[in-house]
Design an enzyme around this catalytic site. Structure first.
Site, mmCIF file in Angstrom:
data_model
loop_
_atom_site.group_PDB
_atom_site.id
_atom_site.type_symbol
_atom_site.label_atom_id
_atom_site.label_comp_id
_atom_site.label_asym_id
_atom_site.label_seq_id
_atom_site.Cartn_x
_atom_site.Cartn_y
_atom_site.Cartn_z
ATOM 1 N N GLY A 240 0.827 -1.201 0.000
ATOM 2 C CA GLY A 240 0.000 0.000 0.000
ATOM 3 C C GLY A 240 0.861 1.249 0.000
ATOM 4 N N GLY A 245 1.797 2.182 5.198
ATOM 5 C CA GLY A 245 2.851 1.197 5.476
ATOM 6 C C GLY A 245 3.661 1.551 6.705
ATOM 7 N N GLU A 262 5.674 -3.521 0.868
ATOM 8 C CA GLU A 262 5.729 -3.197 -0.566
ATOM 9 C C GLU A 262 4.959 -1.890 -0.728
ATOM 10 O OE1 GLU A 262 7.365 -4.813 -2.866
ATOM 11 O OE2 GLU A 262 7.838 -6.679 -1.842
ATOM 12 N N CYS A 296 2.381 0.761 -8.788
ATOM 13 C CA CYS A 296 3.481 1.172 -7.913
ATOM 14 C C CYS A 296 4.716 1.460 -8.756
ATOM 15 C CB CYS A 296 3.767 0.100 -6.875
ATOM 16 S SG CYS A 296 3.955 -1.532 -7.595
HETATM 17 P P1 NAD Z 1 -3.580 2.248 0.884
HETATM 18 O O1 NAD Z 1 -2.329 2.457 1.641
HETATM 19 O O2 NAD Z 1 -4.660 3.230 1.001
HETATM 20 O O3 NAD Z 1 -4.210 0.823 1.277
HETATM 21 C C1 NAD Z 1 -3.514 -0.400 1.102
HETATM 22 C C2 NAD Z 1 -4.127 -1.463 1.999
HETATM 23 O O4 NAD Z 1 -3.813 -1.148 3.351
HETATM 24 C C3 NAD Z 1 -5.651 -1.541 1.937
HETATM 25 O O5 NAD Z 1 -6.059 -2.876 2.053
HETATM 26 C C4 NAD Z 1 -6.071 -0.716 3.143
HETATM 27 O O6 NAD Z 1 -7.348 -1.057 3.638
HETATM 28 C C5 NAD Z 1 -4.990 -1.112 4.140
HETATM 29 N N1 NAD Z 1 -4.747 -0.149 5.210
HETATM 30 C C6 NAD Z 1 -4.604 1.180 5.105
HETATM 31 N N2 NAD Z 1 -4.367 1.729 6.309
HETATM 32 C C7 NAD Z 1 -4.317 0.711 7.182
HETATM 33 C C8 NAD Z 1 -4.105 0.632 8.588
HETATM 34 N N3 NAD Z 1 -3.895 1.705 9.337
HETATM 35 N N4 NAD Z 1 -4.123 -0.593 9.168
HETATM 36 C C9 NAD Z 1 -4.318 -1.697 8.415
HETATM 37 N N5 NAD Z 1 -4.564 -1.686 7.099
HETATM 38 C C10 NAD Z 1 -4.554 -0.490 6.487
HETATM 39 O O7 NAD Z 1 -3.127 2.066 -0.650
HETATM 40 P P2 NAD Z 1 -4.013 1.970 -1.981
HETATM 41 O O8 NAD Z 1 -4.566 3.312 -2.320
HETATM 42 O O9 NAD Z 1 -4.944 0.808 -1.912
HETATM 43 O O10 NAD Z 1 -2.885 1.563 -3.040
HETATM 44 C C11 NAD Z 1 -2.004 2.463 -3.642
HETATM 45 C C12 NAD Z 1 -0.654 2.469 -2.981
HETATM 46 O O11 NAD Z 1 -0.112 1.142 -2.904
HETATM 47 C C13 NAD Z 1 0.362 3.274 -3.782
HETATM 48 O O12 NAD Z 1 1.166 4.004 -2.915
HETATM 49 C C14 NAD Z 1 1.165 2.197 -4.500
HETATM 50 O O13 NAD Z 1 2.442 2.603 -4.905
HETATM 51 C C15 NAD Z 1 1.210 1.130 -3.458
HETATM 52 N N6 NAD Z 1 1.493 -0.177 -4.052
HETATM 53 C C16 NAD Z 1 2.738 -0.708 -3.863
HETATM 54 C C17 NAD Z 1 3.068 -1.918 -4.449
HETATM 55 C C18 NAD Z 1 4.424 -2.498 -4.302
HETATM 56 O O14 NAD Z 1 4.581 -3.690 -4.579
HETATM 57 N N7 NAD Z 1 5.438 -1.762 -3.882
HETATM 58 C C19 NAD Z 1 2.107 -2.604 -5.213
HETATM 59 C C20 NAD Z 1 0.846 -2.038 -5.358
HETATM 60 C C21 NAD Z 1 0.547 -0.810 -4.774
#
Ligand code: NAD
Length: 511
Positions: A240, A245, A262, A296
């Site tokens: 995320g 993260g 990630e 990402c």
């Molecule tokens: P996000 O951070 O909003 O959410 C990601 C996940 O985390 C979701 O399931 C969300 O419900 C959960 N989450 C968020 N806050 C949390 C908390 N406090 N406690 C527990 N769970 C929590 O991200 P998004 O908008 O879904 O995705 C986009 C982001 O993800 C971008 O920054 C992208 O670069 C990154 N991403 C990284 C990779 C990688 O492999 N490096 C791959 C895909 C996406």
């Protein structure tokens, strides 16, 4: 919508499953799922309660000793069957991913293929969970390492790869002997339910117990944070944003659990004076507009040598003018919508930020408004001329905005700019000059987890370890030796002699 029927999906569904069983939940919070493609609310999901969470965890705890006792190649056989079943559902599942997230159908199908590929990969890997044997300093002793399953692995995933990231984690964890609890993004939960149903078919056929592959859809407070704080879960694989993260890392570290992080990227391509533009231009465009700039690994920053800057800029402006934005299920369109209206808001803010900070929009910059864009999630792919130090350029705006930056002098100058952001996921260089390429790949070169030569920043293959450095989190998933993160390592010394020599020559005698 035939694809929903083909995947056995209904309008109202439970979001919690222990494998083949779906937990009921009258009176719990409902999650209405709206497609960014046409704005239609096409599913209503009952999210998990804290009681459901406990049920899932208890079932996973019971399943773990059973699953780990199946020899790894036997677990690989189950993964092989999941891969076969996924082949049967590739078209409807790929279509659903496109409809739910707005990514082009080709990319939706590619995502399912990625899970199929990782299943195939894991079948082989299940026979190669090898440990190292080394020499002991003591006579008649053997020293070696072995790997054992960890237990329950939680997988928290982002919206933009709603099934692939599960595949990277769950299939590897499965051959390693772990059971998994998956919390997908609430922005793309239907693809997760569809995948769970596909897996359930394999569990049923093999008469496997509940709790090996669980799904739990729920909000951050009720489910997400509970996972992070739960000592029964030795490993949390979190995908995320950097912001989320960071919270995840801190909470899991507090209980001394392990994480695979990630997180976000801010990826760049360097186009040197020796670049072959026939390769560079299509790679840049795909990298910047694929998944509407919501990967990402999306290309966000472009460092172009001043000697070819105008030429590259012209090529890109022409290429962008030919892009078609629209319904991603129609193959003629290159780019679909953003995930939701919040993402459109972030795009708008970034466009404002670019001009406010002194940049210039070269192409695009607008939210699309015609009738076919009624969901209000479609934006123009955008090119902006900026300077590397602008604060907006240092952020990951999850949208199709590509920053063009001219650089002077040697490739080292472009590498410095590539490395000066907080994120460190993917990077690429376009050059035919060996000296430039090797400098980019050397210790003083790119500081990212991925460094590509004459290909773009996105579209990683599953055979390599995937992940990034710095704020991207340092985790590695998929191929290579990434499987080791899903196991606990044990160092073993066996004495098969009749003496008890101590290491380091220490003498210790008792009467
Ligand atoms: P996000 O951070 O909003 O959410 C990601 C996940 O985390 C979701 O399931 C969300 O419900 C959960 N989450 C968020 N806050 C949390 C908390 N406090 N406690 C527990 N769970 C929590 O991200 P998004 O908008 O879904 O995705 C986009 C982001 O993800 C971008 O920054 C992208 O670069 C990154 N991403 C990284 C990779 C990688 O492999 N490096 C791959 C895909 C996406």
């Amino acid at each position: 919508m035939n694809f929903l029927d083909e995947l056995y999906l209904e309008k109202n569904m439970s979001g919690t499953s222990t494998g083949t069983m779906w937990l009921s939940g009258k009176g719990k919070k409902q999650l209405l799922v709206v497609s960014p493609v046409d704005g239609e609310a096409f599913a209503n999901i009952t999210t998990a309660s804290t009681r459901n969470y406990e049920q899932v965890l208890e079932q996973a705890q019971k399943a773990f000793p059973i699953w780990r006792s199946i020899p790894a190649p036997g677990r690989g056989e189950i993964v092989r069957q999941i891969g076969l079943r996924l082949r049967d559902f590739k078209l409807p599942l790929g279509t659903l991913i496109a409809y739910e997230t707005g990514k082009p159908l080709q990319e939706g199908l590619g995502e399912v293929q990625e899970v199929i590929d990782i299943c195939d990969y894991c079948v082989g890997q299940s026979r190669m969970l090898y440990g190292m044997t080394t020499v002991s300093e003591r006579p008649s002793h053997r020293l070696f390492e072995q790997y054992h399953p960890l237990g329950i692995v939680a997988i928290i995933t982002a919206f933009n790869f709603p099934v692939a990231v599960w595949g990277w984690n769950a299939m590897i964890a499965a051959i390693c002997g772990d059971v998994t609890v998956w919390k997908p993004s609430s922005k793309a939960p239907v693809s997760a339910i569809a995948l769970q149903k596909i897996v359930a078919g394999v569990l049923e056929q093999n008469d496997l117990p509940e709790g090996i592959f669980s799904l739990i859809i729920g909000d951050r407070a009720t489910i997400g944070e509970r996972i992070l704080e739960d000592k029964r879960i030795p490993l949390v694989s979190f995908t995320g944003s950097v912001t989320a993260g960071r919270i995840a890392a801190q909470k899991v570290a507090e209980r001394l659990g392990k994480t695979i992080l990630e997180l976000g990227g801010n990826n760049s391509i360097i186009v040197t004076e020796f670049a072959d533009l026939k390769l560079a231009v299509p790679a840049i465009v795909f990298g910047a507009v694929g998944t509407s700039g919501q990967r990402c690994t999306t290309t966000r920053r472009l460092f172009i040598h001043e000697s070819c800057y105008s030429k590259v800029k012209d090529h890109l402006c022409r290429a962008y003018a030919s892009l078609k934005v629209g319904n991603p299920l129609l193959e003629a369109n290159h780019m679909g919508p953003l995930i939701d209206k919040n993402a459109v808001k972030a795009y708008r803010q970034a466009i404002k930020g670019i001009t406010k900070q002194g940049g210039k929009i070269l192409f695009g910059g607008n939210v699309l408004k015609k009738k076919e864009y009624a969901s209000q999630c479609y934006v123009e792919p955008t090119l902006a001329e900026v300077k590397s130090h602008f604060p907006i350029v240092r952020e990951e705006t999850f949208a199709p905005i590509l920053y063009l930056i001219s650089y002077v002098g040697t490739v080292e100058n472009a590498i410095t700019m590539n490395n000066e952001v907080d994120q460190g996921l993917s990077s690429a260089i376009f050059s035919t000059n060996l000296n430039q390429i090797e400098t980019f790949l050397s210790a003083k070169g790119s500081d990212c987890g991925i460094a590509n030569v004459n290909i773009g920043t996105s579209g990683a293959e599953i055979g390599g370890a995937f992940g990034g450095e710095k704020d991207t989190g340092g985790g590695r998933e998929c191929g290579s030796d990434a499987w080791k993160s899903y196991m606990r390592r044990q160092t073993v010394t066996v004495n098969y002699g009749s003496e008890l020599p101590l290491a380091q020559g220490i003498r210790f005698k008792i009467e």
